[in-house]
Design an enzyme around this catalytic site. Sequence first.
Site, PDB file in Angstrom:
ATOM      1  CB  SER A  13    -122.270   2.964 -40.287  1.00  0.00           C
ATOM      2  OG  SER A  13    -121.649   1.908 -40.382  1.00  0.00           O
ATOM      3  CG  ASP A  56    -115.062   4.700 -42.761  1.00  0.00           C
ATOM      4  OD1 ASP A  56    -114.907   3.389 -42.452  1.00  0.00           O
ATOM      5  OD2 ASP A  56    -116.164   5.034 -42.820  1.00  0.00           O
ATOM      6  CG  HIS A  85    -116.818   3.448 -39.552  1.00  0.00           C
ATOM      7  ND1 HIS A  85    -117.580   3.569 -40.774  1.00  0.00           N
ATOM      8  CD2 HIS A  85    -117.752   2.814 -38.950  1.00  0.00           C
ATOM      9  CE1 HIS A  85    -118.714   3.126 -40.773  1.00  0.00           C
ATOM     10  NE2 HIS A  85    -118.810   2.577 -39.713  1.00  0.00           N
TER      11      HIS A  85
END
Length: 243
Positions: A125, A182, A214
Amino acid sequence: MSGRAPFIVPALKKHTATVIMAHGLGDSGAGWVGLAQNWRRRNKFDEISFIFPNAPMIPITVNMGMSMPGWYDIAHLGRDMGFEELRRNQDERGILKSRDYFNTLIKEEIDKGIDPSRIVLGGFSQGGAISLFTGITNTRKLGGIFSMSSYLLLSEKLKEFYPEGELPNQDTPFFIAHGTVDDVVKFEFGDLTQKHLKSLGFNVDFHSYPGLSHSADPEEIEDLENFISKVLPPQSEAGTAGL
């Protein structure tokens, strides 16, 4: 950069390579230590030292301005945000500060005698985003760069941050991975990232994971393991034992 010292999982044999892995927003290095520990239990990567840095506590706009661990500020996040909005609202100052920190970590490994080509930088991320940016703009040729569930920072002005002269990591292997559902960093962002980097001539291997949100799943971790195995082979297999 202020913050806690990184978590380190040292090499079990002679230290010949290093993987630096950056966590995502609100997380910590401890959140990913289990990855290296799992590889240790399976007798993988004995020559590699794993470094899991901890982001400093900073005010995060999307968190109503409250402080949390972050590599840079984020103004918006989520499924309703478009890519253009993402590109318009980026904390350049914070990004550059974190890039300098990761460059310091890389230099510390080089000072220990680790060749840059035996250093891999990556993350998840927000950590993946800062790793991509740091790797692309680095003055040294690294062994590999990876990002999971992430995106490209400062993409419209990326070339402004290129090192002078040659681009050391033009041919460096990039591993970019993203889940198709996601809902935090949309799959579109990862797909646009890999396409943009390929258009700039970077060596990108893109992996998509149907049904993955995610997070990371076993298939993705296995692909990452294979990537690390390929770019950081044991020194004995590389024919450089004893160097």
